[in-house]
Design a protein around this motif. Structure first.
Motif, PDB file in Angstrom:
ATOM      1  N   UNK B 186       0.843  -1.205   0.000  1.00  0.00           N
ATOM      2  CA  UNK B 186       0.000   0.000   0.000  1.00  0.00           C
ATOM      3  C   UNK B 186       0.869   1.242   0.000  1.00  0.00           C
ATOM      4  N   UNK B 188       3.876   1.607  -0.896  1.00  0.00           N
ATOM      5  CA  UNK B 188       4.570   1.755  -2.185  1.00  0.00           C
ATOM      6  C   UNK B 188       3.660   2.390  -3.223  1.00  0.00           C
ATOM      7  N   UNK B 189       2.433   1.894  -3.235  1.00  0.00           N
ATOM      8  CA  UNK B 189       1.478   2.412  -4.220  1.00  0.00           C
ATOM      9  C   UNK B 189       1.175   3.879  -3.976  1.00  0.00           C
ATOM     10  N   UNK B 190       0.950   4.201  -2.655  1.00  0.00           N
ATOM     11  CA  UNK B 190       0.625   5.588  -2.360  1.00  0.00           C
ATOM     12  C   UNK B 190       1.799   6.493  -2.713  1.00  0.00           C
ATOM     13  N   UNK B 192       3.890   5.918  -5.035  1.00  0.00           N
ATOM     14  CA  UNK B 192       3.902   6.011  -6.490  1.00  0.00           C
ATOM     15  C   UNK B 192       2.849   7.019  -6.959  1.00  0.00           C
ATOM     16  N   UNK B 193       1.685   6.960  -6.296  1.00  0.00           N
ATOM     17  CA  UNK B 193       0.601   7.878  -6.660  1.00  0.00           C
ATOM     18  C   UNK B 193       1.045   9.309  -6.417  1.00  0.00           C
ATOM     19  N   UNK B 196       3.423  10.336  -9.035  1.00  0.00           N
ATOM     20  CA  UNK B 196       2.754  10.595 -10.316  1.00  0.00           C
ATOM     21  C   UNK B 196       2.103  11.968 -10.315  1.00  0.00           C
ATOM     22  N   UNK B 197       1.419  12.261  -9.198  1.00  0.00           N
ATOM     23  CA  UNK B 197       0.731  13.554  -9.120  1.00  0.00           C
ATOM     24  C   UNK B 197       1.758  14.682  -9.173  1.00  0.00           C
ATOM     25  N   UNK B 199       4.702  14.609 -10.373  1.00  0.00           N
ATOM     26  CA  UNK B 199       5.295  14.698 -11.718  1.00  0.00           C
ATOM     27  C   UNK B 199       4.370  15.443 -12.658  1.00  0.00           C
TER      28      UNK B 199
END
Lengths: 331, 286
Positions: B186, B188-190, B192-193, B196-197, B199
């Motif tokens: 979780x 890791x995903x957050x 990554x999210x 992404x935002x 970026x």
């Protein structure tokens, strides 16, 4: 023989009765034995279904194979048969079970079986279906016992092995099909090494998803991707808005400048043309033109003035309230 | 009476025939192997299918399975060399290879299974303990299984058992570790999210700044161009003026001054002294 000719109703009756009775019992026993033998022989009849074959064994030893239809072999203990289904495609489910089939099948999800560890030590949930059939009935019947369990355990083991070689992202996306294919190949070669007579037809990946507790986080990543694009699109919109505006403005600035330039040159040209014209006049008659110009200007000057005052030696000025005149007018 | 006796004899013969048949012959199926015991001693072993003769009432036949059997070993906790606990779900494929040894040491399949359980589990523990968790998980798995299989095979040979294969079905983490993995996944995903935002934001800022820069450059370029145009025009104008005025500077001065006079003194108070040349005619009249 003569004595039989003597009529003796009792004796005759008795003898006839005994004879009759004995014959009847004998017949019953004979018929019984025949029926028993026939019934025994009939146990050798067997039927083979359309998708099946029968392996016939004589004293336990495999002798021949019979296809679909009605067949006969010697009864027990001489011959026996084993029926193997060779055409029906069997299905092994990994990660779920079909709980009811039909128009709207229902499934039950098996967390423990579905969740596997990937090479990057994440957990992924995979549901897969393995389809197999028997392609060598002899090997299948005589080499292995639990064919279904064998396929199930091997597939589960190989699938997990294969999933553990890839990382989460790839299992979810690009390597899905490859994993199914490689699993099928590997399971087949293992089953072949057992000489099991089983042919793996296909391994189908069903749902390949992150485990339930992690799904919101994965969704958030997808949302973030959308948000990212939204930000970029907004920036694009901003750019698309301000650049044409700037270009318009630039155009206006240039036009203004050009107008100004034209005006400057035009004004200069006009003024100098006028000057040259006057100069010509002036050169023709310098004194009079000079006087005229001066007087014209004085005339204009007086006309422009709001108040003309003639002062006698400059005294009159003292009595004038200049501020009243100028100020009053200014208001 | 004669007939009855005949029948009795036939029935007795058939009875003894069947009795003899069932006790003097035995059939070994394609899927079986048989051991003939006489008072507990092994007389002979038949591994090929067919019909065989034995001494009635004295010899006892024990039939054993010849096919490959699966023994699914219960899930066990095993510790890897990097001190991580995993749940190893192994299963073994085995076959009775030597009926004599098998019958001498184990007698039944049930007993054999407990022995297989003990041995395979012990070897699995030993072998897995030599490898780290990632190795067990993936790239060393084949070697590990091979090792467990070979060791188990060697140990079980004495029991007449041939281990065909040992495989790991599942290598899962215990529940508490699974939770930890979920949490890590979780986070890791957050992360990554968030990246992404951010970026997206970075890209957007970059694009906006670029657009601003471009817009400002467009404007400044225009400004510059405009100044050049103005300057050039002013220069031309100056040139035109100077060319014309240099024809007669005195007249220029005269003309310019008279123009100034004309345009000045707007709304002003003009005081003319008595002796102004302008008024000289007044005096002449007097």
């Amino acid at each position: 023989m003569a004595e039989y000719e003597i009529f003796n109703p009792n004796e005759e009756f008795n003898e006839e009765g005994n004879n009759h009775e004995g014959r009847r019992w004998r017949n019953i026993i004979i018929i019984g034995v025949i029926i028993a033998i026939a019934a025994y022989l009939l146990t050798g009849i067997y039927q083979v279904g359309p998708s099946e074959v029968a392996l016939v064994k004589t004293f336990g030893e495999y002798k021949s194979t019979a296809g679909p239809g009605l067949h006969y072999h010697l009864p027990y203990p001489f011959q026996s048969h084993v029926i193997v289904d060779v055409r029906t495609i069997n299905k092994v489910e990994i990660g779920f079970r079909t709980t009811s089939t039909g128009r709207a099948p229902t499934y039950r999800y098996l967390t423990d079986e579905a969740e596997m560890i990937t090479g990057d030590q994440n957990i992924i949930s995979i549901e897969a279906v393995v389809q197999y059939r028997v392609n060598d009935p002899e090997a299948y019947a005589f080499n292995v016992i639990q064919g279904y369990d064998l396929v199930k355990s091997t597939s589960e083991s190989v699938l997990r092995e294969r999933v553990a070689l890839s990382n989460l992202e790839n299992v979810l996306t690009t390597e899905r099909d490859r994993i199914a294919q490689e699993t099928a190949e590997r399971v087949q070669s293992i089953l072949d090494s057992y000489n099991s007579g089983i042919l793996i037809q296909n391994v189908y990946m069903q749902a390949v998803t992150p485990p339930d507790p992690v799904v919101p986080a994965f969704d958030d990543v997808n949302n973030a991707r959308q948000d990212q694009q939204t930000s970029i699109n907004e920036a694009l919109r901003y750019g698309n808005d301000i650049i044409p505006r700037a270009e318009g403005e630039a155009q206006r600035i240039l036009n203004d400048a050009q107008a100004y330039a034209y005006e400057q040159v035009a004004q200069a040209t006009g003024e100098t043309e006028r000057f040259k014209a006057l100069l010509e006049e002036y050169q023709n008659s310098a004194d009079i033109t000079r006087k005229r110009l001066i007087l014209d200007s004085v005339q204009q000057m007086i006309k422009n003035a709001k108040l003309q005052v003639v002062s006698e030696k400059g005294d009159t000025l003292n009595f004038l309230d200049l501020s009243e005149i100028i100020g009053g007018e200014a208001q | 009476m004669k007939n009855t006796t005949l029948w009795a004899v036939v029935i007795i013969i058939v009875f003894f025939g069947i009795l003899f048949g069932t006790t003097a012959f035995y059939i070994v199926d394609q899927t079986q192997q048989a051991i003939v015991l006489r008072f507990g001693n092994i007389i002979s072993i038949k591994t090929e299918p067919g019909i065989y003769v034995k001494t009635p009432f004295i010899d006892n036949v024990v039939k054993l399975e010849k096919r490959i059997m699966i023994y699914d070993i219960p899930v066990e906790r095993v510790i890897t060399s990097d001190r991580r606990t995993i749940l190893a779900d192994t299963y073994a494929l085995w076959r009775i290879e030597d009926p004599q040894k098998f019958i001498e040491t184990l007698r039944t399949v049930e007993v054999a299974m407990t022995r297989i359980d003990d041995i395979v589990y012990s070897h699995a523990r030993d072998v897995i303990g030599n490898y780290t968790f990632p190795e067990v998980l993936s790239f060393q798995r084949v070697a590990i299984l091979e090792d467990i299989k070979n060791r188990s095979e060697a140990s079980l040979q004495d029991f007449g058992i041939n281990v065909v294969d040992v495989r790991l079905k599942r290598t899962d983490l215990p529940q508490e570790n699974t939770e930890a993995v979920y949490e890590r996944m979780k986070s890791e995903r957050y992360a990554m999210a968030a990246q992404l935002r951010a970026e997206g934001e970075r890209e957007a800022q970059r694009m906006k700044a670029e657009a601003d820069r471009e817009a400002s450059m467009i404007r400044s370029d225009a400004q510059k161009e405009a100044e050049i145009i103005r300057g050039t025009a002013e220069a031309s104008a100056l040139n035109i003026y100077s060319e014309a005025y240099s024809l007669d500077q005195d007249f220029y001065e005269l003309q310019k001054i008279t123009d100034i006079y004309k345009d000045s003194f707007n709304n002003s108070v003009l005081v003319l002294p008595n002796d102004s040349p302008l008024l000289k005619l007044f005096y002449e009249v007097e």
